[in-house]
Design a protein around this motif. Sequence first.
Motif, mmCIF file in Angstrom:
data_model
loop_
_atom_site.group_PDB
_atom_site.id
_atom_site.type_symbol
_atom_site.label_atom_id
_atom_site.label_comp_id
_atom_site.label_asym_id
_atom_site.label_seq_id
_atom_site.Cartn_x
_atom_site.Cartn_y
_atom_site.Cartn_z
ATOM 1 N N ILE A 92 0.865 -1.178 0.000
ATOM 2 C CA ILE A 92 0.000 0.000 0.000
ATOM 3 C C ILE A 92 0.900 1.225 0.000
ATOM 4 O O ILE A 92 1.835 1.323 0.798
ATOM 5 C CB ILE A 92 -0.899 0.050 1.256
ATOM 6 C CG1 ILE A 92 -1.700 -1.238 1.432
ATOM 7 C CG2 ILE A 92 -1.795 1.285 1.226
ATOM 8 C CD1 ILE A 92 -2.868 -1.416 0.528
ATOM 9 N N GLU A 93 0.623 2.165 -0.884
ATOM 10 C CA GLU A 93 1.383 3.409 -0.948
ATOM 11 C C GLU A 93 0.396 4.562 -0.847
ATOM 12 O O GLU A 93 -0.588 4.610 -1.580
ATOM 13 C CB GLU A 93 2.125 3.481 -2.288
ATOM 14 C CG GLU A 93 2.939 4.719 -2.480
ATOM 15 C CD GLU A 93 3.657 4.717 -3.817
ATOM 16 O OE1 GLU A 93 3.616 5.758 -4.491
ATOM 17 O OE2 GLU A 93 4.232 3.678 -4.184
ATOM 18 N N ILE A 94 0.647 5.489 0.076
ATOM 19 C CA ILE A 94 -0.218 6.654 0.244
ATOM 20 C C ILE A 94 0.568 7.872 -0.214
ATOM 21 O O ILE A 94 1.702 8.088 0.224
ATOM 22 C CB ILE A 94 -0.662 6.807 1.709
ATOM 23 C CG1 ILE A 94 -1.501 5.596 2.110
ATOM 24 C CG2 ILE A 94 -1.435 8.110 1.897
ATOM 25 C CD1 ILE A 94 -1.878 5.550 3.574
ATOM 26 N N ARG A 95 -0.051 8.645 -1.094
ATOM 27 C CA ARG A 95 0.609 9.832 -1.632
ATOM 28 C C ARG A 95 -0.228 11.052 -1.266
ATOM 29 O O ARG A 95 -1.439 11.064 -1.471
ATOM 30 C CB ARG A 95 0.727 9.715 -3.146
ATOM 31 C CG ARG A 95 1.454 10.862 -3.781
ATOM 32 C CD ARG A 95 1.715 10.624 -5.233
ATOM 33 N NE ARG A 95 0.496 10.235 -5.925
ATOM 34 C CZ ARG A 95 0.239 10.510 -7.185
ATOM 35 N NH1 ARG A 95 1.133 11.142 -7.909
ATOM 36 N NH2 ARG A 95 -0.890 10.131 -7.753
ATOM 37 N N VAL A 96 0.401 12.061 -0.720
ATOM 38 C CA VAL A 96 -0.274 13.291 -0.328
ATOM 39 C C VAL A 96 0.298 14.423 -1.171
ATOM 40 O O VAL A 96 1.511 14.533 -1.332
ATOM 41 C CB VAL A 96 -0.059 13.588 1.174
ATOM 42 C CG1 VAL A 96 -0.726 14.890 1.568
ATOM 43 C CG2 VAL A 96 -0.565 12.430 2.022
ATOM 44 N N ALA A 102 -10.135 24.118 -3.124
ATOM 45 C CA ALA A 102 -10.000 24.606 -1.750
ATOM 46 C C ALA A 102 -10.023 23.457 -0.746
ATOM 47 O O ALA A 102 -9.352 23.504 0.278
ATOM 48 C CB ALA A 102 -11.121 25.596 -1.447
ATOM 49 N N ILE A 103 -10.795 22.429 -1.046
ATOM 50 C CA ILE A 103 -10.878 21.240 -0.197
ATOM 51 C C ILE A 103 -10.410 20.059 -1.032
ATOM 52 O O ILE A 103 -10.881 19.844 -2.149
ATOM 53 C CB ILE A 103 -12.315 21.010 0.304
ATOM 54 C CG1 ILE A 103 -12.732 22.189 1.184
ATOM 55 C CG2 ILE A 103 -12.409 19.701 1.077
ATOM 56 C CD1 ILE A 103 -14.161 22.124 1.664
ATOM 57 N N GLY A 104 -9.489 19.280 -0.476
ATOM 58 C CA GLY A 104 -8.936 18.135 -1.205
ATOM 59 C C GLY A 104 -9.900 16.967 -1.285
ATOM 60 O O GLY A 104 -10.998 17.000 -0.714
ATOM 61 N N HIS A 105 -9.503 15.926 -1.989
ATOM 62 C CA HIS A 105 -10.337 14.748 -2.204
ATOM 63 C C HIS A 105 -9.557 13.485 -1.887
ATOM 64 O O HIS A 105 -8.343 13.439 -2.029
ATOM 65 C CB HIS A 105 -10.792 14.679 -3.673
ATOM 66 C CG HIS A 105 -11.503 15.904 -4.126
ATOM 67 N ND1 HIS A 105 -12.817 16.133 -3.865
ATOM 68 C CD2 HIS A 105 -11.060 16.990 -4.811
ATOM 69 C CE1 HIS A 105 -13.179 17.297 -4.381
ATOM 70 N NE2 HIS A 105 -12.119 17.841 -4.961
ATOM 71 N N LEU A 106 -10.283 12.449 -1.466
ATOM 72 C CA LEU A 106 -9.703 11.115 -1.287
ATOM 73 C C LEU A 106 -9.838 10.375 -2.593
ATOM 74 O O LEU A 106 -10.852 10.485 -3.271
ATOM 75 C CB LEU A 106 -10.445 10.340 -0.196
ATOM 76 C CG LEU A 106 -10.320 10.873 1.223
ATOM 77 C CD1 LEU A 106 -11.293 10.118 2.133
ATOM 78 C CD2 LEU A 106 -8.903 10.709 1.713
ATOM 79 N N LYS A 107 -8.829 9.608 -2.956
ATOM 80 C CA LYS A 107 -8.868 8.881 -4.223
ATOM 81 C C LYS A 107 -8.106 7.579 -4.062
ATOM 82 O O LYS A 107 -7.042 7.558 -3.450
ATOM 83 C CB LYS A 107 -8.231 9.745 -5.310
ATOM 84 C CG LYS A 107 -8.173 9.121 -6.666
ATOM 85 C CD LYS A 107 -7.518 10.082 -7.646
ATOM 86 C CE LYS A 107 -7.276 9.441 -8.979
ATOM 87 N NZ LYS A 107 -6.609 10.342 -9.911
ATOM 88 N N LEU A 108 -8.642 6.514 -4.608
ATOM 89 C CA LEU A 108 -7.965 5.222 -4.585
ATOM 90 C C LEU A 108 -7.530 4.898 -5.992
ATOM 91 O O LEU A 108 -8.340 4.881 -6.913
ATOM 92 C CB LEU A 108 -8.917 4.131 -4.061
ATOM 93 C CG LEU A 108 -8.366 2.704 -4.086
ATOM 94 C CD1 LEU A 108 -7.206 2.574 -3.105
ATOM 95 C CD2 LEU A 108 -9.454 1.706 -3.764
ATOM 96 N N ALA A 109 -6.244 4.664 -6.167
ATOM 97 C CA ALA A 109 -5.703 4.265 -7.469
ATOM 98 C C ALA A 109 -5.127 2.863 -7.338
ATOM 99 O O ALA A 109 -4.320 2.620 -6.451
ATOM 100 C CB ALA A 109 -4.624 5.243 -7.926
ATOM 101 N N VAL A 110 -5.563 1.976 -8.184
ATOM 102 C CA VAL A 110 -5.106 0.593 -8.142
ATOM 103 C C VAL A 110 -4.234 0.324 -9.353
ATOM 104 O O VAL A 110 -4.625 0.622 -10.473
ATOM 105 C CB VAL A 110 -6.315 -0.371 -8.100
ATOM 106 C CG1 VAL A 110 -5.853 -1.806 -8.078
ATOM 107 C CG2 VAL A 110 -7.209 -0.060 -6.909
ATOM 108 N N ALA A 111 -3.059 -0.222 -9.100
ATOM 109 C CA ALA A 111 -2.128 -0.497 -10.203
ATOM 110 C C ALA A 111 -2.390 -1.851 -10.814
ATOM 111 O O ALA A 111 -2.861 -2.757 -10.243
ATOM 112 C CB ALA A 111 -0.697 -0.428 -9.699
#
Length: 111
Positions: A92-96, A102-111
């Motif tokens: 699992i890799e988390i990238r910030v 103005a407000i960020g979003h959560l996103k799941l990217a699957v390789a």
Amino acid sequence: MKKRIADEVEFELSSGNVFADLGLPGADKLQIKSGLVGEIRHAMRKLELTQDEAAQRMGIAQPKVSGMLRGDFSGLSERKLMDCLNRLGYDIEIRVRPSADAIGHLKLAVA
């Protein structure tokens, strides 16, 4: 959401998050959990694991696995789902990064 008409049928385009489209609270988190569970399901198939075998590897009870695969994420945090994937052999890799909005979003990217 934008409305469109095709073949005389009016419909709305999805935002890309079905949970948000349905107006559910915590839609971003639900989408993340759903994506993680999708990967768990994929890993179980790839490894040819029964629910019992997967439960043992993931460190959770078999009824939790059954519920999770049916869309019941109660009692399972995003962190716990990531731990389950780790135990099934996934990294699992988390990238910030800064958001353009103005407000960020959560996103799941699957390789």
